[in-house]
Design a protein around this motif. Structure first.
Motif, PDB file in Angstrom:
ATOM      1  N   ALA A 225       9.439  -1.104 -15.336  1.00 29.66           N
ATOM      2  CA  ALA A 225      10.854  -1.050 -15.725  1.00 29.66           C
ATOM      3  C   ALA A 225      11.772  -1.361 -14.552  1.00 29.66           C
ATOM      4  O   ALA A 225      12.917  -1.801 -14.740  1.00 29.66           O
ATOM      5  N   LEU A 226      11.275  -1.151 -13.335  1.00 23.79           N
ATOM      6  CA  LEU A 226      12.048  -1.447 -12.124  1.00 23.79           C
ATOM      7  C   LEU A 226      11.776  -2.860 -11.607  1.00 23.79           C
ATOM      8  O   LEU A 226      12.274  -3.241 -10.549  1.00 23.79           O
ATOM      9  N   GLY A 227      10.944  -3.610 -12.320  1.00 20.29           N
ATOM     10  CA  GLY A 227      10.644  -4.981 -11.912  1.00 20.29           C
ATOM     11  C   GLY A 227       9.513  -5.094 -10.915  1.00 20.29           C
ATOM     12  O   GLY A 227       9.323  -6.142 -10.294  1.00 20.29           O
ATOM     13  N   ILE A 228       8.736  -4.034 -10.744  1.00 18.22           N
ATOM     14  CA  ILE A 228       7.605  -4.037  -9.807  1.00 18.22           C
ATOM     15  C   ILE A 228       6.319  -4.087 -10.618  1.00 18.22           C
ATOM     16  O   ILE A 228       5.971  -3.143 -11.329  1.00 18.22           O
ATOM     17  N   THR A 229       5.615  -5.207 -10.544  1.00 19.34           N
ATOM     18  CA  THR A 229       4.365  -5.374 -11.287  1.00 19.34           C
ATOM     19  C   THR A 229       3.182  -5.342 -10.316  1.00 19.34           C
ATOM     20  O   THR A 229       3.305  -5.778  -9.157  1.00 19.34           O
ATOM     21  N   LEU A 230       2.073  -4.859 -10.805  1.00 20.77           N
ATOM     22  CA  LEU A 230       0.899  -4.652  -9.962  1.00 20.77           C
ATOM     23  C   LEU A 230      -0.259  -5.538 -10.397  1.00 20.77           C
ATOM     24  O   LEU A 230      -0.319  -5.983 -11.545  1.00 20.77           O
ATOM     25  N   GLU A 231      -1.182  -5.753  -9.458  1.00 17.15           N
ATOM     26  CA  GLU A 231      -2.376  -6.548  -9.738  1.00 17.15           C
ATOM     27  C   GLU A 231      -3.616  -5.679  -9.933  1.00 17.15           C
ATOM     28  O   GLU A 231      -4.559  -6.074 -10.613  1.00 17.15           O
ATOM     29  N   HIS A 232      -3.631  -4.507  -9.303  1.00 16.83           N
ATOM     30  CA  HIS A 232      -4.830  -3.670  -9.415  1.00 16.83           C
ATOM     31  C   HIS A 232      -4.485  -2.188  -9.416  1.00 16.83           C
ATOM     32  O   HIS A 232      -3.403  -1.784  -8.992  1.00 16.83           O
ATOM     33  N   ILE A 233      -5.439  -1.408  -9.899  1.00 20.66           N
ATOM     34  CA  ILE A 233      -5.377   0.041  -9.827  1.00 20.66           C
ATOM     35  C   ILE A 233      -6.637   0.516  -9.110  1.00 20.66           C
ATOM     36  O   ILE A 233      -7.749   0.058  -9.413  1.00 20.66           O
ATOM     37  N   ASP A 234      -6.473   1.398  -8.133  1.00 14.76           N
ATOM     38  CA  ASP A 234      -7.588   1.931  -7.352  1.00 14.76           C
ATOM     39  C   ASP A 234      -7.758   3.393  -7.753  1.00 14.76           C
ATOM     40  O   ASP A 234      -6.873   4.217  -7.527  1.00 14.76           O
ATOM     41  N   LEU A 235      -8.914   3.709  -8.332  1.00 14.56           N
ATOM     42  CA  LEU A 235      -9.161   5.056  -8.838  1.00 14.56           C
ATOM     43  C   LEU A 235      -9.871   5.955  -7.838  1.00 14.56           C
ATOM     44  O   LEU A 235     -10.231   7.084  -8.168  1.00 14.56           O
ATOM     45  N   GLY A 236     -10.080   5.453  -6.603  1.00 13.96           N
ATOM     46  CA  GLY A 236     -10.711   6.279  -5.582  1.00 13.96           C
ATOM     47  C   GLY A 236     -12.171   6.549  -5.902  1.00 13.96           C
ATOM     48  O   GLY A 236     -12.844   5.801  -6.606  1.00 13.96           O
ATOM     49  N   GLY A 237     -12.664   7.662  -5.376  1.00 11.88           N
ATOM     50  CA  GLY A 237     -14.057   8.053  -5.611  1.00 11.88           C
ATOM     51  C   GLY A 237     -14.091   9.454  -6.186  1.00 11.88           C
ATOM     52  O   GLY A 237     -13.218   9.844  -6.944  1.00 11.88           O
ATOM     53  N   GLY A 238     -15.106  10.212  -5.813  1.00 12.39           N
ATOM     54  CA  GLY A 238     -15.157  11.614  -6.190  1.00 12.39           C
ATOM     55  C   GLY A 238     -16.236  12.001  -7.178  1.00 12.39           C
ATOM     56  O   GLY A 238     -16.439  13.184  -7.447  1.00 12.39           O
ATOM     57  N   LEU A 239     -16.952  11.022  -7.770  1.00 13.08           N
ATOM     58  CA  LEU A 239     -17.974  11.354  -8.757  1.00 13.08           C
ATOM     59  C   LEU A 239     -19.050  12.220  -8.107  1.00 13.08           C
ATOM     60  O   LEU A 239     -19.599  11.882  -7.061  1.00 13.08           O
TER      61      LEU A 239
END
Length: 415
Positions: A225-239
């Motif tokens: 909504a602010l005009g900032i689009t992303l290419e990826h999401i990083d979910l980290g680790g932790g399993l």
């Protein structure tokens, strides 16, 4: 299974661990190449439904041979220091598959990362944004960045390895994420490429991951909504992994719990697993030095100690301990302790074991946060490391000599 018993004797793949201990001495870290490969590929295949990159968390086990095995499989790497960056490059890791996490990246670290062309910096503060901007400007480069956001999700794990609550030091607080992204968007030498979160380690249920993903997606929608689009999401680790009687999700169960949401989101997915790849790919072998039964407790003093494996002392971690070979001794309740002058120097307490003065013990789950957290406390040389592949055992780190421990120390000039 990479660690199994053949005629009663514990083996790593096809290598008799009693013989490995005699050949290389103890304390000794022993890793299974096949286990590292299987744990990585299980996770990689579980996420085949979407464009993704598995970035192995180097901090869990950073031996060059380990990194090279994973690099050959196509792994990327999650690093937190310039030293880890240098290790990955020395092992043949692809810089374009490296994500640089961590709170305190130095200017020198940032410069090297920009020069080799890493995939992304995971940024945790305004000050770090400014520092990366300054270095990138000086080099006339554009730095790819994502913000590590703190979604304030309880990972239900040990407080020392919980990282996603608002009282933890990690990440951008959820109530300032939007303004921080807007600020980053004004810096000319930064390119916003993603969003990152990591809520903790040794998670044994999927719900915290799902909750964190939902909160991050809400932030992504606000950024759009602010005009900032992303290419990826990083979910980290932790399993999580099995140390005692935990029942963590499998790689597939973990992926399946996130699949509907990730497919709908449509971004490339980065993951930063460490423990679930390395922990149960390694054991620590240690030799019984002395048996010290008392009227109150029975102590067995072994040649490994808290300097070799600090998890039990630091995290109160329970790690399975077994004899490598069977014997005819009576089973008793033992505390397995080292020779360091600390009451906190123990590997396990109240274990039912049949022990003799010549027993070799194996501490399981030691492939993660074992050698990498070891020290020279009490002027003890760090252990050797070995990797087995089928029926061959290879020395991948030599044991430190006592003399090497002070080779960089100097006396004052004689007066």
């Amino acid at each position: 299974m990479s660690f199994t018993r053949i005629q009663g004797i514990l083996h790593a793949e096809q290598c008799n661990l009693e013989q490995v201990a005699k050949q290389f001495g103890t304390p000794l870290y022993v890793y299974s190449k096949a286990a590292f490969e299987k744990h990585y590929l299980d996770l990689h295949q579980a996420f085949e439904f979407i464009d993704h990159q598995i970035c192995y968390a180097v901090k869990s086990n950073s031996n060059l041979a380990v990194l090279k095995v994973l690099a050959k499989l196509g792994a990327g790497f999650d690093i937190v220091t310039g030293g880890e960056l240098a290790r990955v490059l020395a092992a043949g890791g692809d810089p374009s598959k490296i994500v640089f996490s961590g709170l305190g990246k130095s200017e020198a670290d940032i410069q090297k990362a920009l020069e080799v062309g890493i995939a992304c910096f995971n940024v945790e503060s305004y000050a770090e944004l400014d520092r990366i901007e300054q270095v990138a400007s000086r080099l006339n480069k554009i730095a790819p960045i994502s913000l590590r956001v703190n979604p304030d999700v309880d990972a239900n794990t040990h407080p020392y390895i919980s990282t996603g609550l608002k009282e933890n030091k990690f990440g951008i607080p959820s109530d300032t994420v939007l303004e921080t992204y807007q600020y980053a968007n004004t810096l000319p030498h930064l390119k916003i490429t993603g969003i990152d979160c990591h809520i903790g380690s040794q998670l044994t249920e999927t719900q915290p991951f799902v909750d964190a993903l939902d909160r991050v997606i809400a932030m992504i929608e606000q950024l759009k909504a602010l005009g900032i689009t992303l290419e990826h999401i990083d979910l980290g680790g932790g399993l999580g992994v099995v140390y005692q009687d935990e029942v963590p999700p499998t790689a597939k169960e973990y992926a399946d719990s996130l699949k509907p949401t990730l497919e709908k989101l449509g971004l490339k997915v980065y993951l930063e697993p460490g423990r679930c790849i390395s922990a149960n790919a390694g054991v620590l072998l240690t030799h019984v030095d002395l048996l010290k039964p008392t009227n109150h407790r029975n102590f067995v003093i072994v040649d490994a100690a808290m300097n070799d494996l600090i998890r039990p002392s630091l995290y109160q971690a329970w790690m399975d301990i077994q004899t490598v070979s069977p014997n005819d001794a009576d089973v008793k309740t033992w505390d397995i302790v080292g020779a360091i002058c600390e009451t906190g120097d123990f590997l396990g307490k109240e274990r039912e074991l049949a022990l003799t003065p010549n027993s070799t013990l194996a501490v399981f789950g030691a492939g993660a946060y074992g050698f990498v957290m070891s020290s020279n406390y009490n002027t003890r040389g760090r252990a050797a490391e070995v990797m087995v592949s089928d029926d061959q055992a290879y020395l991948i780190r030599e044991r430190e000599t006592i003399e090497s421990l002070w080779e960089k120390e100097h006396f004052l000039p004689e007066e």
